[in-house]
Scaffold this active site. Structure first.
Site, PDB file in Angstrom:
ATOM      1  CG  ASP A 166      -1.887   1.160   1.238  1.00  0.00           C
ATOM      2  OD1 ASP A 166      -2.024   1.814   0.178  1.00  0.00           O
ATOM      3  OD2 ASP A 166      -2.471   1.447   2.300  1.00  0.00           O
ATOM      4  CG  ASP A 188      -9.922   6.685 -10.088  1.00  0.00           C
ATOM      5  OD1 ASP A 188      -9.787   7.893  -9.802  1.00  0.00           O
ATOM      6  OD2 ASP A 188     -10.123   5.809  -9.216  1.00  0.00           O
ATOM      7  CG  ASP A 283       2.232  14.486  -7.861  1.00  0.00           C
ATOM      8  OD1 ASP A 283       2.914  14.464  -6.815  1.00  0.00           O
ATOM      9  OD2 ASP A 283       1.175  15.136  -7.962  1.00  0.00           O
TER      10      ASP A 283
END
Length: 355
Positions: A166, A188, A283
């Site tokens: 995770d 998503d 990111d």
């Protein structure tokens, strides 16, 4: 004196002109004759087809000349229009959609259906990091959706990439059995229209080792004390106000597949550990990785994208502080600041009237 007379006589024109032969005079005479012939042609055309029709003919003639000159000029400048069909041709390849998801099955279904309909999509990989694996029902449903929505004979390959850890680093694990160099990383809840995506893909093809994306961000030096620099992380409004950026976020961006391997196997373990702890910095870490590898800036593509979910983490309290902390801590772990700022953006001339 006789010699001088002979020279002057040799310069007398055949039509009894006033002295020496002059190319400039000859060109002027030719132009005058051409203009007279053109006026005579237009006068006769006007008499033949009538005044009203003559105006219509003249307008059509001028328009044809403009179109011809424009096409010649674009060819002379080396510009060739980039049609989406050329982008999606098999000879040029396509891209693999790397779709990051987390407990939003309804959004996942909608997003998979959309990207399956884009002609350049060669494969869709869903990054699955939930405790429970995806159900067989969900797998079957999404496979059918990909087949139904795809508009080409070669259907995109669809699969789940299930991660046991995770950690947000999981979204950048190397992919197995992919055929493309281009990776389109997307969340998503982000929908990019297929035509916009094809344009961004063509931009990436012109600079395949650069990050090319739709969500620009920036950094700037805030203060410097005791030889320690502190930087600020700027969101969209900072980019809009300053007119510059140095990152594009991986929530909607193209990059080369090799960066997945570099992120997982070559990037410092201390950076990966930090990203795992903070959970919101992967990111920024990818932007630093690509900038460090290329020594250049990313490319921001101007295009409309749609966020279909509820407000994301950027709307949570303290988000700006956490992003500032991520940026500075990661720069410290790198030991250098690899980010390069730019004010260049890629815009499709097909959709812009003003240059």
């Amino acid at each position: 004196m006789s010699t001088l007379i002979q020279i002057r006589d040799a310069g007398i024109s055949a039509d009894g002109g006033d002295g020496f032969y002059s190319p400039a005079k000859q060109k002027a005479a030719n132009r005058s004759a051409y203009n007279n012939r053109l006026l005579l042609f237009l006068r006769r055309a006007k008499q033949f087809i009538g005044a009203a029709k003559f105006k219509l003919f003249l307008a059509f003639f001028v328009l044809s000349v403009v179109v011809l000159v424009s096409s010649r000029l674009s060819s002379w400048m080396g510009w060739n229009p980039h049609h989406s069909s050329s982008v999606s041709s098999t000879s040029r390849g396509g891209y693999t959609v790397l779709l990051n998801t987390w407990k939003q099955k309804s959004l996942l279904k909608q997003t998979v259906a959309h990207y399956a309909s884009c002609r350049s999509t060669d494969a869709i990989h869903v990054v699955w990091s939930e405790n429970e694996p995806p159900s067989e029902t969900l797998k079957t449903y999404l496979n059918k959706i990909v087949i139904l929505k795809s508009r080409k004979a070669h259907k995109p390959n669809f699969r789940f990439d299930i991660n046991t850890e995770d950690t947000t680093n999981s979204r950048f694990r190397p992919l197995k059995d992919i055929r493309t160099d281009a990776i389109f990383s997307v969340d998503d809840d982000v929908i990019v229209p297929c035509s916009t995506l094809d344009f961004a893909f063509s931009v990436w093809q012109s600079a395949p080792f650069t990050m090319v994306g739709f969500v620009p961000r920036m950094h700037w030096l805030d203060k410097e004390q005791n030889n320690d620099a502190y930087y600020r992380y700027g969101g969209w409004w900072s980019v809009w106000w300053m007119g510059t950026y140095s990152m594009v976020l991986s929530k909607a961006a193209f990059f080369h597949r090799k960066y997945l391997d570099l992120y997982t196997h070559k990037m410092s373990p201390s950076i990966q550990d930090y990203v795992s702890r903070e959970r919101t910095c992967e990111d920024i870490a990818m932007s630093l990785l690509v900038a460090n590898a290329t020594g250049g800036p990313p490319i921001w593509v101007k295009g409309k994208i749609y966020e279909t979910g509820a407000s994301g983490i950027s709307s949570l309290k303290g988000h700006s502080h956490r992003r500032n902390k991520c940026l500075n801590d990661l720069i410290s772990l790198y030991g250098i600041l690899p980010l390069v700022s730019t004010n260049v953006k890629a815009v499709s001339a097909r959709n812009e009237w003003l240059w």
